[in-house]
Scaffold this motif. Structure first.
Motif, PDB file in Angstrom:
ATOM      1  N   GLN A 153      80.396  66.254  82.032  1.00 58.42           N
ATOM      2  CA  GLN A 153      81.144  65.320  82.870  1.00 58.42           C
ATOM      3  C   GLN A 153      81.908  66.066  83.961  1.00 58.42           C
ATOM      4  O   GLN A 153      81.923  65.657  85.117  1.00 58.42           O
ATOM      5  CB  GLN A 153      82.111  64.500  82.012  1.00 58.42           C
ATOM      6  N   ARG A 154      82.522  67.170  83.545  1.00 59.78           N
ATOM      7  CA  ARG A 154      83.284  67.942  84.529  1.00 59.78           C
ATOM      8  C   ARG A 154      82.340  68.569  85.564  1.00 59.78           C
ATOM      9  O   ARG A 154      82.646  68.629  86.759  1.00 59.78           O
ATOM     10  CB  ARG A 154      84.085  69.031  83.819  1.00 59.78           C
ATOM     11  N   THR A 155      81.172  69.038  85.094  1.00 62.61           N
ATOM     12  CA  THR A 155      80.174  69.585  86.030  1.00 62.61           C
ATOM     13  C   THR A 155      79.757  68.530  87.050  1.00 62.61           C
ATOM     14  O   THR A 155      79.690  68.790  88.259  1.00 62.61           O
ATOM     15  CB  THR A 155      78.964  70.101  85.232  1.00 62.61           C
ATOM     16  N   MET A 156      79.491  67.349  86.579  1.00 55.53           N
ATOM     17  CA  MET A 156      79.115  66.271  87.490  1.00 55.53           C
ATOM     18  C   MET A 156      80.222  66.011  88.508  1.00 55.53           C
ATOM     19  O   MET A 156      79.989  65.972  89.720  1.00 55.53           O
ATOM     20  CB  MET A 156      78.820  65.001  86.697  1.00 55.53           C
ATOM     21  N   MET A 157      81.408  65.833  88.023  1.00 57.16           N
ATOM     22  CA  MET A 157      82.531  65.512  88.915  1.00 57.16           C
ATOM     23  C   MET A 157      82.739  66.646  89.928  1.00 57.16           C
ATOM     24  O   MET A 157      82.984  66.407  91.113  1.00 57.16           O
ATOM     25  CB  MET A 157      83.790  65.291  88.071  1.00 57.16           C
TER      26      MET A 157
ATOM     27  N   HIS B  88      76.447  74.208  80.319  1.00 57.38           N
ATOM     28  CA  HIS B  88      76.422  73.036  81.214  1.00 57.38           C
ATOM     29  C   HIS B  88      77.783  72.781  81.858  1.00 57.38           C
ATOM     30  O   HIS B  88      78.004  71.679  82.380  1.00 57.38           O
ATOM     31  CB  HIS B  88      75.967  71.772  80.485  1.00 57.38           C
ATOM     32  N   GLY B  89      78.658  73.760  81.821  1.00 61.47           N
ATOM     33  CA  GLY B  89      80.015  73.547  82.305  1.00 61.47           C
ATOM     34  C   GLY B  89      80.272  74.145  83.673  1.00 61.47           C
ATOM     35  O   GLY B  89      79.407  74.780  84.281  1.00 61.47           O
ATOM     36  N   ALA B  90      81.503  73.953  84.153  1.00 63.42           N
ATOM     37  CA  ALA B  90      81.850  74.380  85.501  1.00 63.42           C
ATOM     38  C   ALA B  90      83.231  75.006  85.504  1.00 63.42           C
ATOM     39  O   ALA B  90      84.101  74.625  84.726  1.00 63.42           O
ATOM     40  CB  ALA B  90      81.842  73.191  86.445  1.00 63.42           C
ATOM     41  N   VAL B  91      83.417  75.984  86.384  1.00 65.84           N
ATOM     42  CA  VAL B  91      84.742  76.525  86.676  1.00 65.84           C
ATOM     43  C   VAL B  91      84.968  76.347  88.164  1.00 65.84           C
ATOM     44  O   VAL B  91      84.124  76.711  88.979  1.00 65.84           O
ATOM     45  CB  VAL B  91      84.829  78.019  86.291  1.00 65.84           C
TER      46      VAL B  91
END
Lengths: 399, 399, 399, 399
Positions: free
Chosen positions: D302-306, D391-394
């Motif tokens: 979800q955070r990656t998408m956003m 699958h995450g984001a920073v």
């Protein structure tokens, strides 16, 4: 992105006037005119186009299997019969020195791949333990020029391109026109889009970085695909939007559609509308009897072309034989308003098509904007209170 | 058209069991079994498949740029290390003699085009004033095998193929498997349909006529296009309908669709469903440790394949290593009812698909008809009062 | 397959001369001429083409949303203003009776699908508990005619077609020209090949069988795809090989390529080269002022067309307005040699193209063969000892 | 172009949670949450998606031929059973008033074209002498929704769209989601590129201008074609880059390729990555028993998408049922760093892909830049001194 040093590359290229048969003497004669007449306006690159390693190259009909000049590592070398300063393995360094001494920069053409002749002889690849055969991919070739095999992706490709660019750096080359790369029918590359030599472009971009000398990387021939624009703008400096552009109204008219599609990329590197076929052209084509021929563009069309290229921010490479071209060519190429638009323009866009008038606007980073109105009909047309000749252009700076 | 001599060609081909690495010894050993066990049923051709001129050929991974054996005219010659009887320039004549002495016929594989190595050396073309370079087209190649350049259409192409078939006639060759010709992506040929080597096929057909010795002309690989069927049936004897056929149910199941589309051409020359991958296969593939592997087809699937090939009237070329294959293979290949259908069949057609049962009917020119019912489901199925095993076939002669 | 009753259907079709605006009076007048002048030679079908349910149909420009005549079950009915005998719900039965009384057979045109007007009104489907909406597929339509929705595959499709053919059987219809079915761009059907209405063809074939009256099933328009030929030959009697054929040399010349590709199917049902645009044509097109126009074909081209159709074994449907056409048209249509070739021909094949002469051979099931030589150049040409006029044909019976 | 008011539109859309079955009560309940929880962060549009004129709409399976609510001029009206405030011909004005009273803006969905039901009844077109039939093009329809016919280009198209937007302006609509327009397979439009409804887009853009009320124009569904981007950015505000985006990792991963190709257009209007399928979704789908289902995305996804949407500058439309979604959804949607990147970002570009880490950079018009690193592998990965979950984001703001 809108700073002054983002001006698109400008210069002269030998293809339109000399085709594959250019000689050192011709190149230097044109460079001298470029220095005297065009360099003050910003033109600086002198580019030697295709087949400089082919001793017998003359017209645009390539000679299949003609022996090419190479060094012992399978790297193409200038044919000394045509480029005398390249004798004794000197390569293009002496010629580059002379160009640099004129205050200009020197560019050469390369083909994607490795010479078939190097592969046949299985020559060693410079600076590696590899040989040409182990680097070549014999299953995919250029369909329009018989000189090269493809390279095997990965280490072999990188090794060969590195070996080549070490040589070019030692020649002090400033500009690379890389050919057979924007459209590769039948090949699915790592770019995920069929028909583009992404792996070769990445390897050449890395080889330029590795060789220690900055070089402009120009990709040919088009039509480049929009799907690949992100890749070309990341790894190259300029890339061709169409097939070879020649002096016909049909092609010029089509360029309005092409630039419209590519406008958004005009700040992402330099999408390239190709050389400007002005003045005297095709000197080496047999049908012209050695004297070349004049451009088929009318004066109005020539100005339309120059205005479109400058509005869009295309690289500007003159195709004319400069020693034989008349003053009007130089006047057009150095038109102050057009070159200001080319230099200070930003975010150029087509804004309308109405009644045969195409209007483009180009922001001026110093303030205001440039407005170009093109009459694409076959008769004079009234627009904005003035008459634009058939196929002609009016350019203004506004507010 | 329905006369007895219209029976589709039958024999053995080395590809499925030996790939590119076949030796003379292996070929003769298989020929001996063919003579003893299969010839009485009509099998007669012994075909040596691809890469017989490559001294180091072994598995299906071709070796790019490996030196090939040629004569002084650029014509491929058998590698004497693999075919000892070919030594001293004897070519395949001694081997053909031995095959003929067994009462069998001898076939060889050829690639479309002219060896790149002949072009590199610019060898003379036998019986002409031409050289290899003047005959080659360097701009189009086979993407999956690195040995050949294309030939330039017209006189150069005819001259080279004529030179080659003079040699083959002197070897007493009876059968030519011509490869890289049914599907040529990217080439528009004179046939008016993209992707087919019409000019090469016509030139080879003429060369066979010119050479004075009848030879069966077989075209590969598929998938041949229906649009070109008229041309293949006019100039060739058989042509491949699919890519390489191997022993998987998916490919066998797909062959029902393929034959249905091609049924109308089954009286127009011999549309070819490809070799029969039975018995012991892939002897030279490294993963099989030298012993090969058995077919993956179940007995029911093997019978289904044989029945479909015979119903459709396909050429029958055994892919098995015959010296190592067990008796059931020979029983199937000589099944009297199936071979009668193959021999006396006419106007074979699929007539229905219902509830997982595909029914084909093949007229018997002696009277009555053959009816094949295939169960293409994964479970036994009742049909016509009997149970057909999963993937199995029932064949009957009716009234 | 080569027996006499395998002669391809012959007759007259209203499209080329009357387009969508045909009237009963015109049809009967033409039928009378057909009976007198052409029936003795084998022509027997009288076919009423498209838009017979549209009261105001006139020229080839369809009138979108024009109200169509239907019965209470959404089945199209002849417009009584144009077909007076159809009044009071009699349908085409009275007209069919008159045609039959002439010793001829009666055919009608249908579109694939169900009338949109029946769906809008959600009319009941005859003989079922279904209504039109539950049978229609609103997501796929014919792009060139606005009358119909597609039918939902399966029971709804079968139910509607059965209801329609019950009506046609009650009218004593002998021939169905089913339109919008050979090429359906954008639809993937159960045939596994995009662009063909396989499900509709199967359902109509079943409906004909169910309705108890034999009818010839003719599929339109082309170009049919070779990949689907097996299906068309299994479920239909004839199918169109090209788009609408008109009287231009370009189309006629192209038909040589088309027939060459389809020759193998000429014994598998009747691949159809389309109507013969001879004599007086396009009577209802406004630009012809009510009088129609003469064919643009030269006499030589007319004979070439007739010879090609007869050689190939195409159905022969005359497009001429017969009451206005001159005797030469009838002479050509009843040429004994050409009609013998059409009647007794078998296994027709193009055998060569050389120097502008195309040669076709057609076996004569009575013995010997017919040989047609066509001069496809724009000047007279010598061939076989005689001179063939430009675009002309010579037909001989040999041996 | 980089000024604050160039922030991409933000809001809520009913499709992901209610599909075609949304009611006024549900819309208002979600709007109230939007006002309270998301409006402070910039979310302002409340958009009622497809089928609001269909009384019986429920799940995503459209009901072909279901009667739609229209006024006497063939303009779709809200179904009063679902939108009670629309009774007595009030249309969406009362609902828009309530949304505006919340300080929010109101949007509706429209289909390209004119209702088939208006054409069947041949209703008059408001404000003109035309009727529906004369404006409709019966030969081209939407393949996935059965409600509309196409409009005839030119005056009829303009007249109908003008009539519709007069109505929408009277309702105080602020946002139009125009559907069935970015991809029109089989249609060649005036844009010169197949498969895009250029004429409809131009006519709707003109109708918005003519109606006197500003409205955001959003085009659907994708995948839009890059060749048409110039046109969409000239005439529309936002356009969909893909087909419907749902909560699967495959689609999210693919969006990295999509945005990379479109980066250059992120300053040219708002290329749209589609709604954000977060929180509770699919409330009206039967399989969810009326309670909907939670997003399938992990918190990291979800955070990656956003982060990707905000980095790229996509419109942000929440797909969640807001009354049922938990606090984490609101936290993510109002994340200050991500929304700053969305608000102040400029010239966002992917800069590298290496070892499973995709890095994007987005200039901050206030200074510095935002850097997003995405781990697209299925395991945690170290990058830049920290660990990014699978699958995450920073996301960081740098210098």
């Amino acid at each position: 992105m809108d700073s002054l040093d983002r001006r698109a590359p400008m210069g002269w290229n030998s293809w339109d006037c000399y085709g594959p048969g250019l000689t050192e003497e011709q190149l230097l004669a044109n460079a001298a005119v470029l220095r005297d007449r065009l360099a003050p306006a910003g033109y600086e690159y002198v580019v030697c186009d295709i087949q400089w390693s082919e001793p017998g190259a003359k017209s645009k009909a390539y000679r299949p299997f003609a022996p090419l000049c190479t060094d012992g590592f399978g790297r193409l070398m200038p044919a000394p019969g045509r480029f005398p300063s390249a004798k004794d393995g000197a390569g293009f360094r002496p010629l580059a020195d002379r160009i640099h001494a004129m205050g200009l920069k020197f560019g050469i053409h390369i083909m994607r791949g490795i010479p078939r002749q190097a592969v046949e002889k299985d020559l060693p690849v410079h600076g590696t333990g590899l040989t040409a055969r182990s680097c070549a991919d014999p299953s995919f070739i250029c369909p329009w020029n018989p000189d090269m095999y493809s390279l095997r992706e990965g280490a072999p490709m990188r090794a060969y391109y590195d070996s080549v660019f070490r040589l070019y750096a030692s020649w002090d080359v400033d500009f690379i026109k890389m050919d057979d790369v924007c459209v590769l029918e039948g090949r699915v590359d790592r770019s995920g889009v069929p028909g583009y030599g992404a792996a070769d472009v990445e390897a050449v971009a890395a080889a330029i970085k590795n060789c220690g000398r900055p070089m402009v990387l120009s990709l040919s021939p088009g039509p480049a695909r929009l799907e690949n624009a992100w890749h070309m703008s990341r790894y190259a400096d300029m890339w061709r939007l169409t097939g070879d552009f020649w002096d016909t109204w049909e092609q010029l008219l089509d360029m309005f559609d092409v630039t419209r599609r590519w406008d958004a990329f005009s700040g992402e590197g330099f999408p390239d509308c190709d050389m400007l076929p002005l003045g005297v052209l095709d000197v080496n084509e047999p049908e012209n009897g050695g004297g070349g021929r004049g451009t088929r563009f009318t004066p109005a069309e020539q100005r339309t072309m120059m205005a479109l290229w400058c509005s869009f921010g295309s690289p500007l490479f003159v195709g004319a034989e400069l020693t034989k071209s008349d003053p009007a060519v130089f006047d057009l190429l150095t038109d102050p308003l057009l070159l200001d638009m080319h230099r200070y323009g930003a975010r150029s866009r087509e804004v309308s098509r109405e009644g045969g008038i195409i209007t483009r606007e180009t922001g001026d980073i110093r303030g205001g904007k440039f407005v170009c109105r093109f009459n694409v009909t076959d008769a004079p047309a009234a627009s904005g209170g003035e008459t634009i000749p058939a196929h002609g252009a009016v350019v203004k700076h506004e507010g």
